[in-house]
Design an enzyme around this catalytic site. Structure first.
Site, PDB file in Angstrom:
ATOM      1  N   ASP A  98       1.113  -0.770  -0.056  1.00 42.40           N
ATOM      2  CA  ASP A  98       0.514  -0.023   0.223  1.00 42.40           C
ATOM      3  C   ASP A  98       0.604   0.897  -0.036  1.00 42.40           C
ATOM      4  OD1 ASP A  98      -2.019   1.391   0.302  1.00 42.40           O
ATOM      5  OD2 ASP A  98      -3.257  -0.278   1.213  1.00 42.40           O
ATOM      6  N   ASP A 200      -3.326   4.814  -2.235  1.00 45.55           N
ATOM      7  CA  ASP A 200      -4.864   5.342  -1.625  1.00 45.55           C
ATOM      8  C   ASP A 200      -5.174   6.484  -1.965  1.00 45.55           C
ATOM      9  OD1 ASP A 200      -5.693   4.429   1.528  1.00 45.55           O
ATOM     10  OD2 ASP A 200      -5.153   6.397   1.646  1.00 45.55           O
ATOM     11  N   GLU A 263      -6.882   3.244  -5.602  1.00 46.58           N
ATOM     12  CA  GLU A 263      -8.311   3.396  -5.116  1.00 46.58           C
ATOM     13  C   GLU A 263      -8.847   4.870  -5.703  1.00 46.58           C
ATOM     14  OE1 GLU A 263      -9.915   3.225  -1.149  1.00 46.58           O
ATOM     15  OE2 GLU A 263      -8.538   4.619  -1.642  1.00 46.58           O
ATOM     16  N   HIS A 324     -11.265  -3.934   3.214  1.00 45.42           N
ATOM     17  CA  HIS A 324     -10.982  -3.048   4.446  1.00 45.42           C
ATOM     18  C   HIS A 324     -12.030  -2.208   4.723  1.00 45.42           C
ATOM     19  CE1 HIS A 324      -7.945  -0.859   2.353  1.00 45.42           C
ATOM     20  NE2 HIS A 324      -8.444  -0.120   3.881  1.00 45.42           N
ATOM     21  N   ASP A 325     -13.186  -1.368   4.157  1.00 41.67           N
ATOM     22  CA  ASP A 325     -13.771  -0.216   4.240  1.00 41.67           C
ATOM     23  C   ASP A 325     -15.044  -0.925   3.907  1.00 41.67           C
ATOM     24  OD1 ASP A 325     -11.051   1.934   4.020  1.00 41.67           O
ATOM     25  OD2 ASP A 325     -10.740   1.216   2.723  1.00 41.67           O
TER      26      ASP A 325
HETATM   27  C1  NOJ Z   1      -9.089   4.815   2.445  1.00 42.05           C
HETATM   28  C2  NOJ Z   1      -8.134   3.435   2.952  1.00 42.05           C
HETATM   29  O1  NOJ Z   1      -8.337   1.988   2.285  1.00 42.05           O
HETATM   30  C3  NOJ Z   1      -9.041   3.204   4.382  1.00 42.05           C
HETATM   31  O2  NOJ Z   1      -8.955   2.294   5.160  1.00 42.05           O
HETATM   32  C4  NOJ Z   1      -8.272   4.607   5.162  1.00 42.05           C
HETATM   33  O3  NOJ Z   1      -9.102   4.974   6.439  1.00 42.05           O
HETATM   34  C5  NOJ Z   1      -8.607   6.511   4.142  1.00 42.05           C
HETATM   35  N1  NOJ Z   1      -8.059   5.676   2.105  1.00 42.05           N
HETATM   36  C6  NOJ Z   1      -7.271   7.161   4.695  1.00 42.05           C
HETATM   37  O4  NOJ Z   1      -6.325   6.654   4.235  1.00 42.05           O
END
Ligand code: NOJ
Ligand code: MG
Length: 528
Positions: A98, A200, A263, A324-325
């Site tokens: 990442d 990210d 992302e 994970h989000d």
């Molecule tokens: C996206 C990430 O997937 C998430 O987990 C994170 O909190 C935010 N970006 C901030 O970096």
């Protein structure tokens, strides 16, 4: 390189805190990942994407990085990382890490310097602004985790921008020193042998030069997290971002056959711009459409067709079911449909990303109030945006802590962990684990699946049917999205035998012109 590893292969996302603990602190670590590499080989994935493991105060569990070129002691050390890369490569697995370029931690030495004085040489590495003419923050932007996006610094009497937590100040990518320093971070890891980066919030790294107010979001209903109140017209997806990404790509291209994944949560029309001019942007802008899709055959058929049609010439597709989000797939569609989802993910055209634990069908896990970890949940409670339920530990066996750790893990395990674990499911031919493994191996073996064309055959009456074609070879897939039996007519090209059913049986069954599907069943047929 038309069929390089990242096109034909499957990516497996590991949230390092939750995969395997090796030192008994209840939190997963890199040595834990290393010990589980044989499982990943057995499962049949090709690359691992590791969420952040860098030194961090962990306000956002590692997405607040205080040193881009080291490993947090909680996760191990650079030596442990090197051992993981070496062993993964020896076993034929690629490593994607990442990269978090939008913001650092507020404990990063760059930010400490920047914040120390307006005259500091690193002042302009972050986004500092005076208050608005009538006082208060410089504009109306919100942070992604609730509240305004600006934080006041008493000492230097200015605000700094944080698109996420106040502990995550945004870097200024318009400053060439920042991009140069960050490019060196990429090179640091590329030289250590990583095969690629998942970047990210890549669409956020450049902001409107004038920091104009964002307009109201016309579809805001008065509910939900703060961030959706406004359209992100000026705070993300700016035209200049594509030049910044093209530069990142050039750095990655200094090395052989490495991968950039971005992302990006944007509608298709804007998403595909991230492939870049002449495909010199990211190789794979994450395609998150399945995360929000209503779970029915017609809708999913439509969105696949729309995506396929929108892809620029030569651009390679990709698919994501959970991360994970976002809620786990089994939490969203139920454990029965999670199998249909697995067959969908692993038979579409393009690189699939499989989220750890989805292969054993981990579903929703209730997080008691006193065990909440997610900073977003803490800042905007009761909105149902909590990310902890998607981050619970991998379950390896029926032991006390599911083989994840020797003590109570940082987040709870599932209530059904005694049966929902790798050891119990790996020899059960009817398990979702066995299904996922079969699909992964079959995908790898068969050209129609790992590189063939995708053609929609039917997306009605709860059935989504399509074929994958490579030269003379064909694979036919039919998915029943409902909990009642359905049938569909088979095209003459479908082939007469079932190779895989999501229920684990029917292998070798001959099929006539009509294919009957049981409730929640998907089947895959191959041409002889
Ligand atoms: C996206 C990430 O997937 C998430 O987990 C994170 O909190 C935010 N970006 C901030 O970096
Ligand atoms: Mg540990």
């Amino acid at each position: 390189m038309p069929h390089s590893w990242w096109r034909t292969g499957t990516v497996y996302q590991i949230y390092p805190r939750s995969f395997q603990d090796s030192d008994g602190d209840g939190v997963g670590d890199l040595e834990g990942v290393r010990r589980r590499l044989d499982y990943l080989v057995w499962l049949g994935v090709d690359a691992i994407w590791l969420s952040p493991f860098y030194p961090s105060p962990m306000h956002d569990f590692g997405y607040d990085v205080s040193d881009y070129c080291d490993v947090d002691p909680l996760f191990g050390s650079l030596a442990r990382f090197d051992a993981l890369v070496d062993e993964a490569h020896a076993k034929g697995l690629k490593i994607i890490i990442d990269f978090v370029p939008n913001h650092t931690s507020n404990a990063h030495p760059w930010f400490l310097a920047s914040k120390s004085a307006r005259s500091d040489p690193k002042r302009d590495w972050y986004l500092w602004r005076d208050p608005a003419p009538n006082g208060g923050p410089p504009n109306n932007w919100f942070g992604h985790f609730g509240g305004g996006a600006w934080n006041w610094d008493e000492q230097t009497q200015q605000y700094y921008l944080h698109s996420f937590l106040p502990e995550q100040p945004d870097l200024n990518w318009r400053n060439p020193q920042v991009s140069a320093a960050m490019h060196d971070v990429l090179r640091f890891w590329l030289r250590r042998g990583v095969d690629g980066f998942r970047v990210d919030v890549i669409s956020h790294i450049v902001k409107d030069a004038a920091f104009r107010d964002n307009p109201a979001n016309p579809s805001w209903t008065g509910e939900g997290p703060d961030i959706i109140r406004l359209a992100q017209t000026y705070s993300s997806d700016q035209p200049e971002v594509h030049d910044v990404i093209a530069e990142m790509r050039r750095v990655v291209d200094e090395f052989d056959d490495r991968l950039l994944i971005g992302e990006i949560y944007l509608p298709i029309e804007r998403l595909i711009a991230y492939y870049g001019k002449e495909l010199q942007g990211v190789h794979l802008p994450f395609n998150f459409q399945l995360l929000d899709a209503r779970w029915n055959a017609a809708e999913i058929g439509r969105l696949i067709e729309k995506y396929e049609a929108a892809l620029p010439q030569g651009a390679w597709p990709n698919w994501v079911l959970s991360n994970h989000d976002r809620p786990r797939i089994a939490a969203r569609v139920g454990v029965a449909q999670a199998r249909v989802a697995a067959m969908l993910l692993l038979t579409l055209r393009g690189t699939p990303t499989l989220y750890y634990g989805d292969e054993i069908g981990i579903g929703h896990v209730d997080i008691p109030a006193d065990r909440v970890q997610d900073p977003w949940t803490k800042r905007e409670p009761d909105l149902g945006v909590g990310r902890d339920p998607s981050r619970t530990p991998m379950q390896w066996d029926a032991g006390q802590f599911a083989g994840f750790s020797t003590r109570e893990p940082w987040l709870p395990l599932t209530p059904d962990r005694e049966t929902r674990n790798v050891a119990t499911m790996r020899d059960d031919k009817s398990s979702i684990l066995a299904l996922t493994r079969k699909l992964l191996h079959y995908r790898r073996e068969r050209a129609p699946l790992n590189k063939g064309e995708w053609r929609l055959l039917c997306s009605s009456d709860d059935i989504l049917a399509y074929e994958r074609v490579s030269g003379e070879e064909r694979v036919f897939v039919a998915l029943n999205f409902c909990s009642e039996p359905r049938s569909c007519a088979l095209p003459t090209t479908a082939g007469a035998t079932i190779t895989i059913s999501t229920h684990g049986d029917r292998c070798g069954e001959a099929v006539g012109t009509v294919l009957c599907l049981r409730r929640d069943e998907g089947v895959l047929l191959s041409s002889p």
